[in-house]
Motif scaffolding. Sequence first.
Motif, PDB file in Angstrom:
ATOM      1  N   LEU A 242     -19.321  -9.313 -27.983  1.00  0.00           N
ATOM      2  CA  LEU A 242     -20.610  -9.993 -28.084  1.00  0.00           C
ATOM      3  C   LEU A 242     -21.775  -9.007 -28.169  1.00  0.00           C
ATOM      4  O   LEU A 242     -22.685  -9.178 -28.988  1.00  0.00           O
ATOM      5  N   LEU A 243     -21.752  -7.974 -27.342  1.00  0.00           N
ATOM      6  CA  LEU A 243     -22.876  -7.039 -27.314  1.00  0.00           C
ATOM      7  C   LEU A 243     -22.954  -6.204 -28.587  1.00  0.00           C
ATOM      8  O   LEU A 243     -24.039  -6.008 -29.145  1.00  0.00           O
ATOM      9  N   THR A 244     -21.821  -5.707 -29.050  1.00  0.00           N
ATOM     10  CA  THR A 244     -21.844  -4.893 -30.271  1.00  0.00           C
ATOM     11  C   THR A 244     -22.106  -5.743 -31.506  1.00  0.00           C
ATOM     12  O   THR A 244     -22.696  -5.267 -32.481  1.00  0.00           O
ATOM     13  N   GLY A 245     -21.673  -6.987 -31.469  1.00  0.00           N
ATOM     14  CA  GLY A 245     -21.837  -7.842 -32.639  1.00  0.00           C
ATOM     15  C   GLY A 245     -23.148  -8.591 -32.695  1.00  0.00           C
ATOM     16  O   GLY A 245     -23.516  -9.115 -33.754  1.00  0.00           O
ATOM     17  N   MET A 246     -23.894  -8.637 -31.560  1.00  0.00           N
ATOM     18  CA  MET A 246     -25.101  -9.463 -31.519  1.00  0.00           C
ATOM     19  C   MET A 246     -26.294  -8.724 -30.919  1.00  0.00           C
ATOM     20  O   MET A 246     -27.259  -9.357 -30.495  1.00  0.00           O
ATOM     21  N   TRP A 247     -26.243  -7.403 -30.882  1.00  0.00           N
ATOM     22  CA  TRP A 247     -27.304  -6.661 -30.206  1.00  0.00           C
ATOM     23  C   TRP A 247     -28.602  -6.650 -31.000  1.00  0.00           C
ATOM     24  O   TRP A 247     -29.690  -6.652 -30.439  1.00  0.00           O
ATOM     25  N   ASN A 248     -28.506  -6.623 -32.325  1.00  0.00           N
ATOM     26  CA  ASN A 248     -29.721  -6.647 -33.136  1.00  0.00           C
ATOM     27  C   ASN A 248     -29.487  -7.491 -34.386  1.00  0.00           C
ATOM     28  O   ASN A 248     -28.403  -8.038 -34.589  1.00  0.00           O
ATOM     29  N   ARG A 249     -30.507  -7.580 -35.211  1.00  0.00           N
ATOM     30  CA  ARG A 249     -30.445  -8.462 -36.379  1.00  0.00           C
ATOM     31  C   ARG A 249     -29.354  -8.049 -37.366  1.00  0.00           C
ATOM     32  O   ARG A 249     -28.746  -8.903 -38.017  1.00  0.00           O
ATOM     33  N   GLY A 250     -29.105  -6.765 -37.493  1.00  0.00           N
ATOM     34  CA  GLY A 250     -28.137  -6.297 -38.473  1.00  0.00           C
ATOM     35  C   GLY A 250     -26.744  -6.090 -37.928  1.00  0.00           C
ATOM     36  O   GLY A 250     -25.887  -5.543 -38.633  1.00  0.00           O
ATOM     37  N   SER A 251     -26.485  -6.507 -36.699  1.00  0.00           N
ATOM     38  CA  SER A 251     -25.158  -6.325 -36.106  1.00  0.00           C
ATOM     39  C   SER A 251     -24.110  -7.136 -36.855  1.00  0.00           C
ATOM     40  O   SER A 251     -24.427  -8.056 -37.611  1.00  0.00           O
ATOM     41  N   SER A 252     -22.852  -6.792 -36.609  1.00  0.00           N
ATOM     42  CA  SER A 252     -21.754  -7.341 -37.410  1.00  0.00           C
ATOM     43  C   SER A 252     -21.628  -8.855 -37.319  1.00  0.00           C
ATOM     44  O   SER A 252     -21.142  -9.495 -38.259  1.00  0.00           O
ATOM     45  N   LEU A 253     -22.046  -9.457 -36.219  1.00  0.00           N
ATOM     46  CA  LEU A 253     -21.972 -10.909 -36.085  1.00  0.00           C
ATOM     47  C   LEU A 253     -23.298 -11.574 -36.446  1.00  0.00           C
ATOM     48  O   LEU A 253     -23.320 -12.596 -37.139  1.00  0.00           O
ATOM     49  N   ASN A 254     -24.382 -11.010 -35.989  1.00  0.00           N
ATOM     50  CA  ASN A 254     -25.690 -11.606 -36.277  1.00  0.00           C
ATOM     51  C   ASN A 254     -26.036 -11.572 -37.760  1.00  0.00           C
ATOM     52  O   ASN A 254     -26.553 -12.549 -38.313  1.00  0.00           O
ATOM     53  N   GLY A 255     -25.765 -10.434 -38.404  1.00  0.00           N
ATOM     54  CA  GLY A 255     -26.182 -10.252 -39.789  1.00  0.00           C
ATOM     55  C   GLY A 255     -25.708 -11.345 -40.730  1.00  0.00           C
ATOM     56  O   GLY A 255     -26.524 -12.001 -41.402  1.00  0.00           O
ATOM     57  N   PRO A 256     -24.394 -11.582 -40.824  1.00  0.00           N
ATOM     58  CA  PRO A 256     -23.915 -12.628 -41.739  1.00  0.00           C
ATOM     59  C   PRO A 256     -24.405 -14.025 -41.380  1.00  0.00           C
ATOM     60  O   PRO A 256     -24.658 -14.839 -42.269  1.00  0.00           O
ATOM     61  N   ILE A 257     -24.535 -14.308 -40.077  1.00  0.00           N
ATOM     62  CA  ILE A 257     -24.971 -15.645 -39.668  1.00  0.00           C
ATOM     63  C   ILE A 257     -26.437 -15.870 -40.031  1.00  0.00           C
ATOM     64  O   ILE A 257     -26.807 -16.928 -40.551  1.00  0.00           O
ATOM     65  N   ILE A 258     -27.273 -14.876 -39.782  1.00  0.00           N
ATOM     66  CA  ILE A 258     -28.703 -15.013 -40.072  1.00  0.00           C
ATOM     67  C   ILE A 258     -28.947 -15.157 -41.569  1.00  0.00           C
ATOM     68  O   ILE A 258     -29.803 -15.935 -42.007  1.00  0.00           O
ATOM     69  N   SER A 259     -28.182 -14.418 -42.372  1.00  0.00           N
ATOM     70  CA  SER A 259     -28.390 -14.440 -43.827  1.00  0.00           C
ATOM     71  C   SER A 259     -27.578 -15.523 -44.529  1.00  0.00           C
ATOM     72  O   SER A 259     -27.645 -15.633 -45.755  1.00  0.00           O
TER      73      SER A 259
END
Length: 332
Positions: A247-264
Amino acid sequence: MVAYLIFFLLNNYLIYFQGWPGPINFIKHHEWFGFLPLRKPLSEDIINLGLIQFLGLFFILLLSIIWATITKDRSIRDDAKLWSDFSAYIIRAAFWAVFFIGIVDAVISFLRVEDLLSLTVGENMASQLGKSSFRGTYVLYPMFIVGGFIAYRSRNIDFIWLALLVVVAEFIIVITRFIFSYEQAFMGDLVRFWYAALFLFASSYALVTEGHVRVDVLYASFSKKAKSITNVVGCLLLGIPLCWTILLTGMWNRGSSLNGPIISFETYQQGYGMYVKYIMVSFMIIFALSMLVQFVSYALDNIANLRGEEGDTYKNEDMVDSETIPNIQTIG
């Protein structure tokens, strides 16, 4: 632990989807605790939002203390059952959501590729449904709400049906390809979508039913007390940190591996496939969330064993009848 996990996920949504500053940026803005100031100070209209998030850190701690106080006579095994039930609910909701998302998105993709969508919903709506952000926000994401409602009403997790759907979807591909010479990208996308859900969502289900393949060298010969100690140590030092790492590595910032694809609202390169790639990324969040909650439950239950509380290792009846599921272990 679980309360801060939920708080972390809520903050992630508020920061990257609603534009809230986040507690860390709020602290940096005021240069508290030795943090360096932000390059661009927070505007006045969002400082109060950051204050709410910052105070939330202490509110969660206070809430946890109050909960521990009012439930001091509650057994640890009851707490284990509570969190195991919560994990089961998460998986049930996700199961139903991906079922409906798969059906709905596959139908939309089929209508698009056959130029039938505009005839069905009109030119303007067809154009909007061709945008992943619109389809995700107004069509696919609401399926999670539907899944949550059904999960609340239903107490069973029918993974066998999801496995059957994967087989049926693959069988349809074989029939249409070799008999009718027809195949589209969305058909393979549907198989991958459901199979990924089956693989990741079943992890906490397998943990609570002891269905994971376990290679035992010493564990099988341990006493019940030694097994409980091993399970507690494993949950605290291996299982829970692994989930937090995801969770921390994938959601730490906007471009993280989990946040990035979901946001875009990231999709596959082919234009007429299913628009579910970003939802498949969210499977990792559901996996980490459900597994962390289940690890907490599993640790509490083994602590209850060490304390001599009545009962045996808890099996979540909402998930499965444990007597009907064999324990899959390889003893080395």
